[in-house]
Scaffold this motif. Structure first.
Motif, PDB file in Angstrom:
ATOM      1  N   GLN A 132       0.840  -1.195   0.000  1.00 20.19           N
ATOM      2  CA  GLN A 132       0.000   0.000   0.000  1.00 20.19           C
ATOM      3  C   GLN A 132       0.876   1.246   0.000  1.00 20.19           C
ATOM      4  N   SER A 133       0.352   2.315  -0.568  1.00 16.40           N
ATOM      5  CA  SER A 133       0.999   3.621  -0.479  1.00 16.40           C
ATOM      6  C   SER A 133       0.195   4.447   0.511  1.00 16.40           C
ATOM      7  N   VAL A 134       0.852   4.902   1.568  1.00 17.07           N
ATOM      8  CA  VAL A 134       0.177   5.666   2.623  1.00 17.07           C
ATOM      9  C   VAL A 134       0.945   6.959   2.877  1.00 17.07           C
ATOM     10  N   ASP A 135       0.282   7.930   3.529  1.00 15.62           N
ATOM     11  CA  ASP A 135       0.961   9.205   3.759  1.00 15.62           C
ATOM     12  C   ASP A 135       2.066   9.037   4.804  1.00 15.62           C
ATOM     13  N   ASP A 136       3.131   9.785   4.617  1.00 17.60           N
ATOM     14  CA  ASP A 136       4.318   9.628   5.465  1.00 17.60           C
ATOM     15  C   ASP A 136       4.063  10.008   6.915  1.00 17.60           C
ATOM     16  N   HIS A 137       3.057  10.839   7.187  1.00 15.45           N
ATOM     17  CA  HIS A 137       2.744  11.191   8.573  1.00 15.45           C
ATOM     18  C   HIS A 137       2.275   9.961   9.349  1.00 15.45           C
ATOM     19  N   SER A 138       1.410   9.156   8.728  1.00 19.99           N
ATOM     20  CA  SER A 138       0.939   7.927   9.380  1.00 19.99           C
ATOM     21  C   SER A 138       2.091   6.974   9.644  1.00 19.99           C
ATOM     22  N   VAL A 139       2.987   6.858   8.679  1.00 21.03           N
ATOM     23  CA  VAL A 139       4.142   5.961   8.827  1.00 21.03           C
ATOM     24  C   VAL A 139       5.015   6.432   9.985  1.00 21.03           C
ATOM     25  N   SER A 140       5.249   7.733  10.092  1.00 20.03           N
ATOM     26  CA  SER A 140       6.096   8.240  11.173  1.00 20.03           C
ATOM     27  C   SER A 140       5.436   8.043  12.531  1.00 20.03           C
ATOM     28  N   TYR A 141       4.109   8.024  12.569  1.00 21.26           N
ATOM     29  CA  TYR A 141       3.366   7.800  13.817  1.00 21.26           C
ATOM     30  C   TYR A 141       3.405   6.329  14.220  1.00 21.26           C
ATOM     31  N   GLY A 142       3.561   5.429  13.245  1.00 18.69           N
ATOM     32  CA  GLY A 142       3.651   4.004  13.544  1.00 18.69           C
ATOM     33  C   GLY A 142       2.344   3.253  13.455  1.00 18.69           C
ATOM     34  N   LYS A 143       1.274   3.944  13.071  1.00 24.19           N
ATOM     35  CA  LYS A 143      -0.039   3.305  12.926  1.00 24.19           C
ATOM     36  C   LYS A 143      -0.663   3.795  11.635  1.00 24.19           C
TER      37      LYS A 143
END
Length: 69
Positions: free
Chosen positions: A26-37
């Motif tokens: 999946q491609s998700v926004d980097d803010h969600s990735v940095s949050y870990g969820k």
């Protein structure tokens, strides 16, 4: 007017677990990735994933929530 700064930066991640029909990449926004969820819309709800320890781009399924009506 340049809207590039308002567009999310997308990051490719790998999903583990959850529904068998959900795309594993999946491609998700980097803010969600940095949050870990991350939360992926799927069917009539959302599939929730949390980062796997030791791997920044792999997320494991944790639960499903329904879309509020």
């Amino acid at each position: 007017m340049n809207n590039a700064s308002t567009l999310p930066n997308l990051v490719d991640v790998v999903l583990q677990g959850g529904p068998t029909r959900i795309e594993r990449f999946q491609s998700v926004d980097d803010h969600s990735v940095s949050y870990g969820k991350i939360k992926i819309p799927f069917g009539a709800g959302y599939e929730h994933f949390e980062r796997v320890s030791g791997d920044d781009l792999v997320f494991a399924w944790t639960m499903r929530t329904k879309i509020a009506e």
